[in-house]
Design a protein around this motif. Structure first.
Motif, PDB file in Angstrom:
ATOM      1  N   CYS A  75      67.989  15.653 -41.600  1.00 34.22           N
ATOM      2  CA  CYS A  75      66.634  15.746 -41.039  1.00 34.22           C
ATOM      3  C   CYS A  75      66.495  14.755 -39.898  1.00 34.22           C
ATOM      4  O   CYS A  75      67.013  13.633 -39.930  1.00 34.22           O
ATOM      5  CB  CYS A  75      65.556  15.577 -42.100  1.00 34.22           C
ATOM      6  SG  CYS A  75      65.413  13.983 -42.874  1.00 34.22           S
ATOM      7  N   HIS A  76      65.786  15.213 -38.863  1.00 32.86           N
ATOM      8  CA  HIS A  76      65.654  14.460 -37.617  1.00 32.86           C
ATOM      9  C   HIS A  76      64.208  14.023 -37.442  1.00 32.86           C
ATOM     10  O   HIS A  76      63.341  14.811 -37.080  1.00 32.86           O
ATOM     11  CB  HIS A  76      66.102  15.328 -36.434  1.00 32.86           C
ATOM     12  CG  HIS A  76      67.536  15.756 -36.511  1.00 32.86           C
ATOM     13  ND1 HIS A  76      68.569  14.966 -36.080  1.00 32.86           N
ATOM     14  CD2 HIS A  76      68.110  16.884 -36.994  1.00 32.86           C
ATOM     15  CE1 HIS A  76      69.730  15.591 -36.284  1.00 32.86           C
ATOM     16  NE2 HIS A  76      69.472  16.758 -36.832  1.00 32.86           N
ATOM     17  N   HIS A  77      63.968  12.747 -37.705  1.00 31.35           N
ATOM     18  CA  HIS A  77      62.630  12.191 -37.552  1.00 31.35           C
ATOM     19  C   HIS A  77      62.228  12.236 -36.079  1.00 31.35           C
ATOM     20  O   HIS A  77      63.037  12.039 -35.195  1.00 31.35           O
ATOM     21  CB  HIS A  77      62.618  10.750 -38.051  1.00 31.35           C
ATOM     22  CG  HIS A  77      61.258  10.168 -38.198  1.00 31.35           C
ATOM     23  ND1 HIS A  77      60.315  10.688 -39.049  1.00 31.35           N
ATOM     24  CD2 HIS A  77      60.672   9.093 -37.600  1.00 31.35           C
ATOM     25  CE1 HIS A  77      59.209   9.967 -38.987  1.00 31.35           C
ATOM     26  NE2 HIS A  77      59.409   8.989 -38.107  1.00 31.35           N
ATOM     27  N   GLY A  78      60.963  12.510 -35.823  1.00 30.34           N
ATOM     28  CA  GLY A  78      60.501  12.656 -34.447  1.00 30.34           C
ATOM     29  C   GLY A  78      60.532  14.095 -33.987  1.00 30.34           C
ATOM     30  O   GLY A  78      60.099  14.412 -32.881  1.00 30.34           O
ATOM     31  N   THR A  79      61.060  14.996 -34.827  1.00 29.13           N
ATOM     32  CA  THR A  79      61.068  16.423 -34.534  1.00 29.13           C
ATOM     33  C   THR A  79      60.375  17.139 -35.694  1.00 29.13           C
ATOM     34  O   THR A  79      59.776  16.507 -36.558  1.00 29.13           O
ATOM     35  CB  THR A  79      62.499  16.971 -34.402  1.00 29.13           C
ATOM     36  OG1 THR A  79      63.103  17.059 -35.705  1.00 29.13           O
ATOM     37  CG2 THR A  79      63.355  16.068 -33.535  1.00 29.13           C
ATOM     38  N   ASN A  80      60.495  18.456 -35.723  1.00 23.83           N
ATOM     39  CA  ASN A  80      60.088  19.221 -36.905  1.00 23.83           C
ATOM     40  C   ASN A  80      61.253  20.083 -37.367  1.00 23.83           C
ATOM     41  O   ASN A  80      61.088  21.217 -37.768  1.00 23.83           O
ATOM     42  CB  ASN A  80      58.860  20.094 -36.605  1.00 23.83           C
ATOM     43  CG  ASN A  80      59.142  21.157 -35.561  1.00 23.83           C
ATOM     44  OD1 ASN A  80      60.105  21.054 -34.799  1.00 23.83           O
ATOM     45  ND2 ASN A  80      58.315  22.187 -35.514  1.00 23.83           N
ATOM     46  N   GLN A  81      62.465  19.488 -37.335  1.00 25.90           N
ATOM     47  CA  GLN A  81      63.650  20.284 -37.589  1.00 25.90           C
ATOM     48  C   GLN A  81      64.678  19.571 -38.463  1.00 25.90           C
ATOM     49  O   GLN A  81      64.789  18.345 -38.477  1.00 25.90           O
ATOM     50  CB  GLN A  81      64.285  20.690 -36.266  1.00 25.90           C
ATOM     51  CG  GLN A  81      63.410  21.668 -35.479  1.00 25.90           C
ATOM     52  CD  GLN A  81      63.947  21.956 -34.100  1.00 25.90           C
ATOM     53  OE1 GLN A  81      64.427  21.060 -33.405  1.00 25.90           O
ATOM     54  NE2 GLN A  81      63.865  23.207 -33.686  1.00 25.90           N
TER      55      GLN A  81
END
Length: 210
Positions: A75-81
């Protein structure tokens, strides 16, 4: 950090995030308590703003595609992906896909949530203060109902609501992306909602997901 056997040699390897980039690294275990140098994998999305939006902050490893090799979800914080890194049996090899979750995902975990013998993913989203369940529809045991965007087990007006919320109100993605593509054109858009309305209330054709 997540520990798992990524190259099929029965030794436990270590996957780590780097925090301020989209990259993760795997340290392969020599089997004697020592590890090879880190092998880095990085997902580059041109729509992500450098530094903050790239942050890979949480990992989960499991066999997502039923080939008996451990893949990785990131999971990539700062995105929604969430990105999926697939394993070709010699070690994780390539980024397979991006999955849409809530805003600023912070932690990810996997388990069989629907009893179909494969692994679903759950993302805890910091900014949107919710969780997203990604139902696994790519493994050998999976199935989904075409048009059932909200995963309720039937096609109804709530699936139309789910699609509209996803498309225009930053709502959760369909639990199975393929299920949301009701007209089978390879993309989820307003035409899928229209297609479902026509099917439900105007005698239109059944959903024809890819």
């Amino acid at each position: 950090m997540f520990a798992s056997d990524f190259n099929g040699d029965d030794n436990i390897d270590i996957a780590i995030t780097h925090g301020d980039t989209s990259a993760i690294s795997i340290l392969f275990n020599n089997g004697d308590g020592s590890f090879l140098g880190p092998v880095m994998y990085q997902y580059n999305n041109p729509n992500w703003v450098p530094y903050y939006s790239w942050s890979a902050v949480s990992l989960f490893a499991g066999d997502f595609d039923g080939d008996e090799d451990n893949d990785l979800a990131i999971c990539h914080h700062g995105t929604n992906q969430v990105s999926i890194l697939t394993n070709d049996s010699s070690g994780v090899s390539s980024f397979n896909s991006l999955k849409t979750v809530g805003e600023f995902p912070w932690h990810i975990y996997g388990a069989d949530l629907d009893g179909d013998m494969d692994i679903e993913l759950v993302a805890a989203n910091w900014q949107s203060d919710d969780i997203t369940i990604l139902h696994n529809v790519t493994g050998p045991y999976d199935s989904y109902i075409c048009g059932d965007a909200d995963g309720s087990g039937s096609v109804n007006i709530l699936d139309v609501t789910c699609l509209i919320s996803y498309l225009y109100k930053s709502g959760a993605a369909p639990v199975a992306e393929e299920a949301g593509d009701a007209n089978g054109n390879g993309a989820i858009n307003i035409l899928d909602a229209t297609y479902l309305i026509n099917y439900l209330y105007k005698g239109g054709p059944e959903p024809i997901c890819p």
